[in-house]
Design a protein around this motif. Structure first.
Motif, short mmCIF file in Angstrom:
data_model
loop_
_atom_site.label_atom_id
_atom_site.label_comp_id
_atom_site.label_asym_id
_atom_site.label_seq_id
_atom_site.Cartn_x
_atom_site.Cartn_y
_atom_site.Cartn_z
N ASN A 71 0.82 -1.22 0.00
CA ASN A 71 0.00 0.00 0.00
C ASN A 71 0.85 1.27 0.00
O ASN A 71 0.65 2.18 0.82
CB ASN A 71 -0.95 0.00 1.20
CG ASN A 71 -1.81 -1.25 1.24
OD1 ASN A 71 -2.37 -1.66 0.24
ND2 ASN A 71 -1.90 -1.87 2.41
N ILE A 72 1.79 1.33 -0.94
CA ILE A 72 2.71 2.47 -1.00
C ILE A 72 2.06 3.65 -1.70
O ILE A 72 1.54 3.54 -2.82
CB ILE A 72 4.01 2.08 -1.74
CG1 ILE A 72 4.75 0.98 -0.99
CG2 ILE A 72 4.89 3.31 -1.94
CD1 ILE A 72 5.24 1.38 0.38
N ASN A 73 2.10 4.78 -1.03
CA ASN A 73 1.69 6.06 -1.62
C ASN A 73 2.88 7.01 -1.56
O ASN A 73 3.64 7.01 -0.59
CB ASN A 73 0.51 6.66 -0.85
CG ASN A 73 -0.78 5.89 -1.05
OD1 ASN A 73 -1.48 6.07 -2.03
ND2 ASN A 73 -1.08 4.99 -0.12
N ASN A 102 -1.31 3.73 -3.68
CA ASN A 102 -1.69 2.46 -3.06
C ASN A 102 -1.11 1.26 -3.81
O ASN A 102 -1.82 0.31 -4.15
CB ASN A 102 -3.22 2.35 -2.98
CG ASN A 102 -3.67 1.41 -1.88
OD1 ASN A 102 -3.08 1.39 -0.80
ND2 ASN A 102 -4.69 0.61 -2.15
N VAL A 103 0.19 1.29 -4.06
CA VAL A 103 0.87 0.26 -4.86
C VAL A 103 1.36 -0.87 -3.96
O VAL A 103 2.04 -0.63 -2.97
CB VAL A 103 2.05 0.87 -5.64
CG1 VAL A 103 2.90 -0.22 -6.29
CG2 VAL A 103 1.54 1.85 -6.69
N SER A 104 1.01 -2.11 -4.33
CA SER A 104 1.47 -3.29 -3.60
C SER A 104 1.96 -4.34 -4.60
O SER A 104 1.24 -4.68 -5.54
CB SER A 104 0.34 -3.90 -2.76
OG SER A 104 -0.14 -2.99 -1.80
N GLY A 135 2.51 3.61 3.75
CA GLY A 135 2.75 2.25 3.30
C GLY A 135 4.03 1.68 3.88
O GLY A 135 4.78 2.37 4.58
N ASN A 136 4.30 0.41 3.58
CA ASN A 136 5.44 -0.29 4.17
C ASN A 136 6.26 -1.03 3.13
O ASN A 136 5.72 -1.55 2.15
CB ASN A 136 4.95 -1.32 5.21
CG ASN A 136 4.19 -0.68 6.35
OD1 ASN A 136 4.73 0.18 7.05
ND2 ASN A 136 2.96 -1.08 6.54
N LEU A 152 -1.02 0.44 -9.78
CA LEU A 152 -0.70 -0.93 -10.18
C LEU A 152 -1.80 -1.48 -11.07
O LEU A 152 -2.97 -1.50 -10.68
CB LEU A 152 -0.53 -1.81 -8.94
CG LEU A 152 -0.15 -3.27 -9.20
CD1 LEU A 152 1.28 -3.36 -9.71
CD2 LEU A 152 -0.31 -4.10 -7.92
N GLN A 153 -1.40 -1.97 -12.25
CA GLN A 153 -2.35 -2.57 -13.18
C GLN A 153 -2.28 -4.10 -13.20
O GLN A 153 -3.27 -4.77 -13.42
CB GLN A 153 -2.11 -2.04 -14.60
CG GLN A 153 -2.22 -0.54 -14.73
CD GLN A 153 -3.61 -0.03 -14.43
OE1 GLN A 153 -4.60 -0.59 -14.88
NE2 GLN A 153 -3.70 1.03 -13.65
#
Length: 302
Positions: free
Chosen positions: A6-8, A25-27, A62-63, A215-216
């Motif tokens: 959940n990287i922002n 919100n990239v994971s 995010g983490n 993320l797609q």
């Protein structure tokens, strides 16, 4: 090996301007023992993600979770990662060998061991002939090769490369891809970004695709291609300019006048095969029509 959760990432160019959301919100996960391609157009957020992974910048939220195999402390973790940025800086008045020695010294590599690694990898990068020349005389392709060689100098477990094939001619790209595959076969995990879909499709097992910071797709290349497979079949036939086929089809020369391609549905495959044989046409190949990554993500045609 490394997991993003959940990287922002927000950037505020100036005090009065709007916030720019580079990542939303990239994971995804960099899996151990895989070659993972990091895809997306320029500005999609690939370099920002890599900077966050390398702890050059911090996410807004995010983490980042590093596998314990890399270590528990940051110094230990990053000692096992080799990173080549998109625009590395080289000291122009050093020669190539001195530059590699300098970079390896920062990682505490013994000189004798480094000498062995240079002797092994430099010929594979086809940079061994230029290591005793000043870096200021190197072409862009040679700089890419030197940077990649330096990245391997401390024998990292994970190799992270930001656009390593950018600016290389077709031969140079082929040679660099061969080295990436060899590195992987030696037991390394490789994660590299690119906006060239064909290069990633050719050598990667996993892909991560970003578009406008979102993320797609993340997962297997094979699974994605299978999911988007076309049910049609493509016949490649020697072009003799004498054919009047009744089977429903589309045809093209695809830039070559000596062959012609017929695309038919799966239901008509055997009918077309019989008709080509009856017309004494020389069949070169027959295969299922496979979409490329470029067609899947961007709808582009071959």
């Amino acid at each position: 090996m490394i997991r993003l959760e959940n990287i922002n990432k927000d950037f505020k160019p100036d005090a009065f301007g709007p916030v720019f959301k580079a990542l939303k919100n990239v994971s995804f996960e960099i899996k151990e023992g895989k070659i993972t391609g990091f895809l997306g157009a320029n500005g999609a957020g690939k370099t920002t993600s890599m900077k966050i992974i390398m702890d050059f910048i911090r996410p807004s939220s995010g983490n980042i979770i590093y596998d314990v195999k890399l270590g528990k402390k940051k110094e230990e973790i990053f000692s096992k990662i080799g990173f080549l940025p998109e625009r590395p800086y080289f000291y122009p008045h050093l020669n190539g060998r001195d530059f590699v020695y300098y970079m390896a010294t920062l990682s505490g590599v013994p000189k004798l061991l480094l000498k062995e690694r240079i002797a092994y990898w430099a010929p594979r990068f086809k940079i061994d002939f230029a290591l005793d020349r000043k870096i200021k005389t190197y072409s862009k392709g040679m700089l890419q090769r030197l940077g990649f060689l330096s990245t391997l100098s401390h024998d990292p477990s994970l190799i992270i490369l930001d656009e390593p094939l950018s600016g290389l001619d077709p031969i140079g790209r082929k040679e660099m891809k061969d080295v990436i595959v060899e590195i992987h076969r030696s037991g390394k995990t490789v994660f590299f970004s690119s906006h060239i879909m064909g290069d990633v499709e050719e050598i990667c097992q996993e892909i991560v695709f970003l578009q406008s910071g979102e993320l797609q797709y993340t997962g297997s290349v094979a699974a994605l291609l299978h999911r988007n497979r076309n049910e049609n079949y493509l016949f490649c036939v020697k072009n003799n300019d004498r054919y009047d086929l009744k089977t429903p089809h589309t045809s093209s020369t695809r830039g070559r006048e000596d062959t012609i391609y017929f695309e038919v549905s799966a239901d008509d495959k055997n009918i077309m095969l019989k008709e080509l044989v009856e017309n004494r046409m020389e069949i070169i190949s027959m295969e299922p029509v496979q979409k490329t990554l470029e067609e899947i993500f961007y709808g582009a045609k071959k």
